[in-house]
Design a protein around this motif. Structure first.
Motif, PDB file in Angstrom:
ATOM      1  N   ILE A  37       0.786  -1.328  -0.018  1.00  0.00           N
ATOM      2  CA  ILE A  37      -0.052  -0.055  -0.128  1.00  0.00           C
ATOM      3  C   ILE A  37       0.888   1.272  -0.010  1.00  0.00           C
ATOM      4  CG2 ILE A  37      -1.739   1.323   1.373  1.00  0.00           C
ATOM      5  CD1 ILE A  37      -1.613  -2.432   2.002  1.00  0.00           C
ATOM      6  N   ARG A  38       0.555   2.184  -0.843  1.00  0.00           N
ATOM      7  CA  ARG A  38       1.436   3.428  -0.700  1.00  0.00           C
ATOM      8  C   ARG A  38       0.685   4.777  -0.291  1.00  0.00           C
ATOM      9  NH1 ARG A  38       2.602   3.955  -7.242  1.00  0.00           N
ATOM     10  NH2 ARG A  38       0.216   4.773  -8.037  1.00  0.00           N
ATOM     11  N   GLN A  39       1.312   5.661   0.227  1.00  0.00           N
ATOM     12  CA  GLN A  39       0.599   7.072   0.449  1.00  0.00           C
ATOM     13  C   GLN A  39       1.506   8.260  -0.113  1.00  0.00           C
ATOM     14  OE1 GLN A  39      -0.634   7.673   4.661  1.00  0.00           O
ATOM     15  NE2 GLN A  39      -2.236   9.077   4.153  1.00  0.00           N
ATOM     16  N   ALA A  40       0.989   8.830  -1.023  1.00  0.00           N
ATOM     17  CA  ALA A  40       1.579   9.952  -1.599  1.00  0.00           C
ATOM     18  C   ALA A  40       1.421  11.437  -0.727  1.00  0.00           C
ATOM     19  CB  ALA A  40       1.385  10.089  -3.147  1.00  0.00           C
ATOM     20  N   PRO A  41       2.301  12.117  -0.667  1.00  0.00           N
ATOM     21  CA  PRO A  41       1.848  13.354   0.021  1.00  0.00           C
ATOM     22  C   PRO A  41       0.458  13.964  -0.285  1.00  0.00           C
ATOM     23  CG  PRO A  41       4.133  13.471  -0.616  1.00  0.00           C
ATOM     24  CD  PRO A  41       3.459  12.221  -1.281  1.00  0.00           C
ATOM     25  N   GLY A  42      -0.444  14.104   1.000  1.00  0.00           N
ATOM     26  CA  GLY A  42      -1.374  14.743   0.681  1.00  0.00           C
ATOM     27  C   GLY A  42      -2.534  14.013  -0.100  1.00  0.00           C
ATOM     28  N   LYS A  43      -2.181  12.791  -0.363  1.00  0.00           N
ATOM     29  CA  LYS A  43      -3.075  11.800  -0.952  1.00  0.00           C
ATOM     30  C   LYS A  43      -3.679  10.587   0.070  1.00  0.00           C
ATOM     31  CE  LYS A  43      -2.037  12.637  -5.738  1.00  0.00           C
ATOM     32  NZ  LYS A  43      -1.820  11.980  -6.965  1.00  0.00           N
ATOM     33  N   GLU A  44      -4.629  10.031  -0.100  1.00  0.00           N
ATOM     34  CA  GLU A  44      -4.833   8.792   0.682  1.00  0.00           C
ATOM     35  C   GLU A  44      -4.348   7.502   0.537  1.00  0.00           C
ATOM     36  OE1 GLU A  44      -9.645   9.826   1.502  1.00  0.00           O
ATOM     37  OE2 GLU A  44      -9.207   8.075   0.355  1.00  0.00           O
ATOM     38  N   ARG A  45      -4.132   6.559   1.236  1.00  0.00           N
ATOM     39  CA  ARG A  45      -3.553   5.350   1.090  1.00  0.00           C
ATOM     40  C   ARG A  45      -4.271   4.620  -0.044  1.00  0.00           C
ATOM     41  NH1 ARG A  45      -1.285   2.824   6.767  1.00  0.00           N
ATOM     42  NH2 ARG A  45      -0.055   4.714   7.480  1.00  0.00           N
ATOM     43  N   GLU A  46      -3.565   3.802  -0.876  1.00  0.00           N
ATOM     44  CA  GLU A  46      -4.191   3.103  -1.944  1.00  0.00           C
ATOM     45  C   GLU A  46      -3.494   1.740  -1.938  1.00  0.00           C
ATOM     46  OE1 GLU A  46      -3.887   5.413  -5.730  1.00  0.00           O
ATOM     47  OE2 GLU A  46      -1.727   5.352  -5.585  1.00  0.00           O
ATOM     48  N   VAL A  47      -4.099   0.737  -2.361  1.00  0.00           N
ATOM     49  CA  VAL A  47      -3.412  -0.619  -2.565  1.00  0.00           C
ATOM     50  C   VAL A  47      -2.819  -0.689  -3.972  1.00  0.00           C
ATOM     51  CG1 VAL A  47      -3.802  -2.988  -2.364  1.00  0.00           C
ATOM     52  CG2 VAL A  47      -5.004  -1.519  -0.876  1.00  0.00           C
ATOM     53  N   VAL A  48      -1.772  -1.014  -4.190  1.00  0.00           N
ATOM     54  CA  VAL A  48      -1.105  -0.809  -5.445  1.00  0.00           C
ATOM     55  C   VAL A  48      -0.900  -2.604  -5.741  1.00  0.00           C
ATOM     56  CG1 VAL A  48       0.112   1.040  -5.233  1.00  0.00           C
ATOM     57  CG2 VAL A  48       1.312  -0.845  -4.507  1.00  0.00           C
ATOM     58  N   ALA A  49      -0.610  -3.402  -4.860  1.00  0.00           N
ATOM     59  CA  ALA A  49      -0.576  -4.692  -5.228  1.00  0.00           C
ATOM     60  C   ALA A  49      -0.985  -5.780  -4.130  1.00  0.00           C
ATOM     61  CB  ALA A  49       0.855  -4.985  -5.736  1.00  0.00           C
ATOM     62  N   ALA A  50      -1.277  -6.813  -4.345  1.00  0.00           N
ATOM     63  CA  ALA A  50      -1.533  -7.972  -3.429  1.00  0.00           C
ATOM     64  C   ALA A  50      -1.534  -9.334  -3.824  1.00  0.00           C
ATOM     65  CB  ALA A  50      -2.915  -7.585  -2.651  1.00  0.00           C
ATOM     66  N   ILE A  51      -1.027 -10.120  -3.042  1.00  0.00           N
ATOM     67  CA  ILE A  51      -0.815 -11.613  -3.248  1.00  0.00           C
ATOM     68  C   ILE A  51      -1.532 -12.528  -2.215  1.00  0.00           C
ATOM     69  CG2 ILE A  51       1.577 -11.699  -2.134  1.00  0.00           C
ATOM     70  CD1 ILE A  51       2.194 -13.614  -4.325  1.00  0.00           C
ATOM     71  N   ARG A  52      -2.632 -13.272  -2.630  1.00  0.00           N
ATOM     72  CA  ARG A  52      -3.337 -14.172  -1.857  1.00  0.00           C
ATOM     73  C   ARG A  52      -2.586 -15.191  -1.533  1.00  0.00           C
ATOM     74  NH1 ARG A  52      -9.446 -14.764  -3.764  1.00  0.00           N
ATOM     75  NH2 ARG A  52      -8.598 -16.717  -5.127  1.00  0.00           N
ATOM     76  N   TRP A  53      -3.308 -16.116  -0.330  1.00  0.00           N
ATOM     77  CA  TRP A  53      -2.159 -17.302   0.015  1.00  0.00           C
ATOM     78  C   TRP A  53      -2.168 -18.442  -1.103  1.00  0.00           C
ATOM     79  CZ3 TRP A  53      -4.819 -21.924  -0.419  1.00  0.00           C
ATOM     80  CH2 TRP A  53      -6.084 -21.944  -0.882  1.00  0.00           C
ATOM     81  N   ASN A  54      -2.941 -18.254  -1.979  1.00  0.00           N
ATOM     82  CA  ASN A  54      -2.810 -19.481  -3.051  1.00  0.00           C
ATOM     83  C   ASN A  54      -2.227 -18.741  -4.307  1.00  0.00           C
ATOM     84  OD1 ASN A  54      -4.737 -17.566  -3.940  1.00  0.00           O
ATOM     85  ND2 ASN A  54      -6.189 -19.050  -4.531  1.00  0.00           N
TER      86      ASN A  54
END
Length: 126
Positions: A37-54
């Motif tokens: 998850i990333r957060q740029a200055p003045g912006k909300e956090r956003e999920v950029v990538a995720a990996i599931r258990w499988n």
């Protein structure tokens, strides 16, 4: 107590690459999902990538084809390989775990992540 430690951030020129690493102290990544998850200055956090258990992965549209999330075979470290970086990728990048398997959404929402690292700064200069 789960502790996540990110590393690999830094300053890079546009078009360059960085690889972020996330290690969990004393445990392996056997949770439902791990995300970057990333957060740029003045912006909300956003999920950029995720990996599931499988092994199923998710990418935010703006990073598809440029970022790759992966996990080592021992499931001790999760990586985010970032290529063709752009100034708009500048942010603090956090590794986070969604531990619950009863989460219906894929990818998990921000509020579904229950363990977070301290973050690592990524700065892309133009």
């Amino acid at each position: 107590q789960v502790q996540l430690v990110e590393s690999g951030g830094g300053l890079v020129q546009a078009g360059g690459s960085l690889r972020l690493s996330c290690a969990a102290s004393g445990r392996t990544f056997t949770d439902y999902a791990t995300g970057w998850i990333r957060q740029a200055p003045g912006k909300e956090r956003e999920v950029v990538a995720a990996i599931r258990w499988n092994g199923i992965t998710y990418y935010k549209d703006s990073v598809k084809g440029r970022f790759t999330i992966s996990r080592d075979n021992a499931k001790t470290t999760v990586y985010l390989q970032m290529n063709s970086l752009k100034p708009e990728d500048t942010a603090v990048y956090y590794c986070a775990i969604c531990s619950r398997y009863d989460i219906a959404a894929w990818p998990p929402r921000l509020q579904d992540y229950d363990y977070w690292g301290q973050g690592t700064q990524v700065t892309v200069s133009s």
